[in-house]
Scaffold this motif. Structure first.
Motif, mmCIF file in Angstrom:
data_model
loop_
_atom_site.group_PDB
_atom_site.id
_atom_site.type_symbol
_atom_site.label_atom_id
_atom_site.label_comp_id
_atom_site.label_asym_id
_atom_site.label_seq_id
_atom_site.Cartn_x
_atom_site.Cartn_y
_atom_site.Cartn_z
ATOM 1 N N GLY A 41 0.671 -1.198 0.121
ATOM 2 C CA GLY A 41 0.055 -0.082 0.123
ATOM 3 C C GLY A 41 0.777 1.035 -0.003
ATOM 4 O O GLY A 41 0.173 2.471 0.135
ATOM 5 N N TRP A 42 2.140 1.205 -0.010
ATOM 6 C CA TRP A 42 3.017 2.520 -0.122
ATOM 7 C C TRP A 42 3.929 2.276 -1.526
ATOM 8 O O TRP A 42 4.269 1.416 -1.879
ATOM 9 N N ALA A 43 3.868 3.501 -1.734
ATOM 10 C CA ALA A 43 4.711 3.842 -3.201
ATOM 11 C C ALA A 43 5.878 4.946 -2.724
ATOM 12 O O ALA A 43 5.557 5.716 -1.979
ATOM 13 N N LEU A 72 8.340 7.991 -9.558
ATOM 14 C CA LEU A 72 7.383 7.423 -8.619
ATOM 15 C C LEU A 72 7.441 5.840 -8.914
ATOM 16 O O LEU A 72 7.677 5.531 -9.937
ATOM 17 N N LEU A 73 7.630 5.089 -7.698
ATOM 18 C CA LEU A 73 7.893 3.549 -7.873
ATOM 19 C C LEU A 73 6.440 3.060 -7.128
ATOM 20 O O LEU A 73 6.399 2.995 -6.069
ATOM 21 N N PRO A 74 5.697 2.843 -7.714
ATOM 22 C CA PRO A 74 4.325 2.632 -7.439
ATOM 23 C C PRO A 74 4.237 1.110 -6.678
ATOM 24 O O PRO A 74 3.405 1.012 -5.725
ATOM 25 N N ASN A 75 5.238 0.300 -6.799
ATOM 26 C CA ASN A 75 5.124 -1.013 -6.187
ATOM 27 C C ASN A 75 6.047 -0.872 -4.824
ATOM 28 O O ASN A 75 6.284 -1.840 -4.077
ATOM 29 N N GLY A 76 6.702 0.413 -4.383
ATOM 30 C CA GLY A 76 7.538 0.472 -3.184
ATOM 31 C C GLY A 76 8.675 -0.369 -3.468
ATOM 32 O O GLY A 76 9.381 -0.920 -2.249
ATOM 33 N N ASP A 77 9.441 -0.340 -4.395
ATOM 34 C CA ASP A 77 10.687 -1.183 -4.673
ATOM 35 C C ASP A 77 11.598 -0.538 -3.994
ATOM 36 O O ASP A 77 11.900 0.662 -3.625
ATOM 37 N N ALA A 78 12.467 -1.591 -3.385
ATOM 38 C CA ALA A 78 13.848 -1.266 -2.515
ATOM 39 C C ALA A 78 14.917 -0.610 -3.840
ATOM 40 O O ALA A 78 14.803 -0.992 -4.967
ATOM 41 N N LEU A 130 -5.290 -2.119 -7.422
ATOM 42 C CA LEU A 130 -5.726 -2.238 -8.951
ATOM 43 C C LEU A 130 -4.832 -1.163 -9.678
ATOM 44 O O LEU A 130 -4.189 -1.444 -10.804
ATOM 45 N N VAL A 131 -5.089 0.248 -9.251
ATOM 46 C CA VAL A 131 -4.416 1.195 -9.812
ATOM 47 C C VAL A 131 -3.076 0.991 -10.085
ATOM 48 O O VAL A 131 -2.535 1.373 -11.241
ATOM 49 N N MET A 132 -2.547 1.016 -8.857
ATOM 50 C CA MET A 132 -0.986 1.157 -9.099
ATOM 51 C C MET A 132 -0.533 -0.483 -9.672
ATOM 52 O O MET A 132 0.666 -0.244 -10.122
ATOM 53 N N ALA A 133 -1.249 -1.509 -9.584
ATOM 54 C CA ALA A 133 -0.778 -2.406 -10.346
ATOM 55 C C ALA A 133 -0.574 -2.345 -11.931
ATOM 56 O O ALA A 133 0.037 -2.911 -12.621
ATOM 57 N N ALA A 134 -1.644 -1.458 -12.315
ATOM 58 C CA ALA A 134 -1.822 -1.348 -13.527
ATOM 59 C C ALA A 134 -0.847 -0.284 -14.243
ATOM 60 O O ALA A 134 -0.515 -0.005 -15.318
ATOM 61 N N PRO A 136 3.188 1.436 -14.822
ATOM 62 C CA PRO A 136 4.547 0.745 -14.936
ATOM 63 C C PRO A 136 5.227 0.653 -13.500
ATOM 64 O O PRO A 136 4.813 1.187 -12.655
ATOM 65 N N SER A 137 6.364 -0.306 -13.497
ATOM 66 C CA SER A 137 6.852 -0.383 -12.168
ATOM 67 C C SER A 137 7.767 1.035 -11.843
ATOM 68 O O SER A 137 8.159 1.168 -10.583
ATOM 69 N N VAL A 138 8.066 2.031 -12.710
ATOM 70 C CA VAL A 138 8.656 2.886 -12.366
ATOM 71 C C VAL A 138 7.809 4.179 -13.368
ATOM 72 O O VAL A 138 7.644 4.007 -14.783
ATOM 73 N N VAL A 139 7.432 5.282 -12.847
ATOM 74 C CA VAL A 139 7.009 6.412 -13.623
ATOM 75 C C VAL A 139 7.882 7.698 -13.607
ATOM 76 O O VAL A 139 8.067 7.875 -12.486
ATOM 77 N N ILE A 140 8.125 8.220 -14.464
ATOM 78 C CA ILE A 140 9.037 9.384 -14.473
ATOM 79 C C ILE A 140 8.342 10.371 -15.188
ATOM 80 O O ILE A 140 8.083 10.299 -16.514
ATOM 81 N N LEU A 141 8.137 11.715 -14.747
ATOM 82 C CA LEU A 141 7.586 12.755 -15.455
ATOM 83 C C LEU A 141 8.769 14.067 -15.209
ATOM 84 O O LEU A 141 9.357 14.450 -14.418
ATOM 85 N N HIS A 142 9.078 14.554 -16.711
ATOM 86 C CA HIS A 142 9.754 15.526 -16.702
ATOM 87 C C HIS A 142 9.116 16.762 -16.865
ATOM 88 O O HIS A 142 8.587 17.317 -17.739
#
Length: 307
Positions: A41-43, A72-78, A130-134, A136-142
């Motif tokens: 539940g944390w990103a 943004l790392l939606p899955n809270g990756d190390a 649901l939304v975060m799983a949909a 990408p594993s990483v989102v970058i905005l410039h």
């Protein structure tokens, strides 16, 4: 691809995105910041406001970020974040000052050339799975690139200024700005036609979005195809075709996956009993829930919680 009606506003009320601002980092010389895998539940997010930053995740290529980038790392990756002059066994000393719950981390004895704001997003409602799983594993905005600059840049600058000034109410204001910022990030991701698949595609069609929102609002309800078609304002056949085209799945099969996804989130983020979770997501018996969970995830609910 525009969002239909105001589906994102309804989704936002269900997601209840709550940012936590953890660190304002002002670094120079060789530095590194390590982040362990986040709980369910944390990103993680990083806002780079000055300088150049590199980010490493196990199993992935190194990412290079510059001022004006939001990650943004939606899955809270190390992951680890470090500067261009990073050396594994040579780090500039860092002093930490507390301002409420916020840490101000500053390199000492070197010229400061990098600044970033680090924190986590907590999705307080289970539909985040649901939304975060949909995403990408990483989102970058410039955000320095048009057309993003005009909307995103003032929010980031507002967050930075509030946290730098330390005036009364600054933390609360910065958190509210960050909430808007990340809902806009999710909207931007949904609206990218090249990246819209599966669940995100369901939110981009009026017929399917209304059915999905109805299921998310009341996952425990004994939905029938007729009920969902009524809420979506479509015929049964139209609704089934739309779901299969967007996500490759029938509406009631999606409902089953939704319930199991919500249950998995509850198992990982609460101490509520397995039997109660089964009832909360619409299963008539714990045994039926356990069998369905095993088919979907390969483990029993109790084993998933232990893991």
């Amino acid at each position: 691809m525009p969002l239909t009606d105001d589906v994102l506003s309804e989704l936002a009320q269900l997601l209840r995105v709550r940012p936590e601002l953890d660190d304002v980092c002002r670094f120079g010389g060789p530095w590194i910041s390590t982040h362990v895998a986040g709980p369910a539940g944390w990103a993680y997010f990083h806002l780079v406001t000055r300088g150049h930053v590199q980010l490493d995740r196990p199993g992935f290529d190194r990412l290079n970020l510059v001022a004006g980038d939001i990650l943004l790392l939606p899955n809270g990756d190390a992951h680890t974040v470090h500067g261009l002059g990073f050396a594994e066994h040579l780090h500039s000393p860092v002093v930490t000052q507390l301002r409420g719950a916020l840490r101000i981390r500053t390199s000492v004895g070197v010229e400061l050339d990098t600044e970033l704001i680090c924190g986590r997003l907590h999705f307080q409602a289970a539909p985040q799975t649901l939304v975060m799983a949909a995403l990408p594993s990483v989102v970058i905005l410039h955000i320095d690139e048009l057309p993003l600059a005009s909307r995103f840049k003032p929010l980031v600058e507002g967050i930075r200024e509030e946290l730098s000034d330390g005036r009364p109410g600054a933390a609360s204001i910065a958190i509210n700005l960050a909430s808007a910022l990340f809902m806009m990030m999710i909207r931007a991701q949904i609206e990218k036609s090249t990246a819209v698949t599966g669940l995100l595609q369901l939110f981009n069609q009026k017929v399917t979005s209304q059915a999905v929102l109805a299921m998310i609002r009341e996952p425990v309800r004994a939905w029938t195809l007729d009920d969902l078609a009524h809420d979506a304002g479509a015929s049964r056949a139209t609704l089934v075709r739309a779901f299969r085209k967007a996500a490759g799945i029938a509406p009631l099969a999606f409902l089953a996956d939704l319930r199991l996804g919500l249950a998995r989130h509850r198992l990982g983020s609460s101490t509520v009993s397995v039997d109660r979770i089964a009832a909360e997501v619409g299963y008539q018996s714990p045994a039926a829930f356990s069998r369905a969970f095993l088919r979907k995830f390969g483990v029993r609910p109790s084993q998933n919680r232990k893991a």
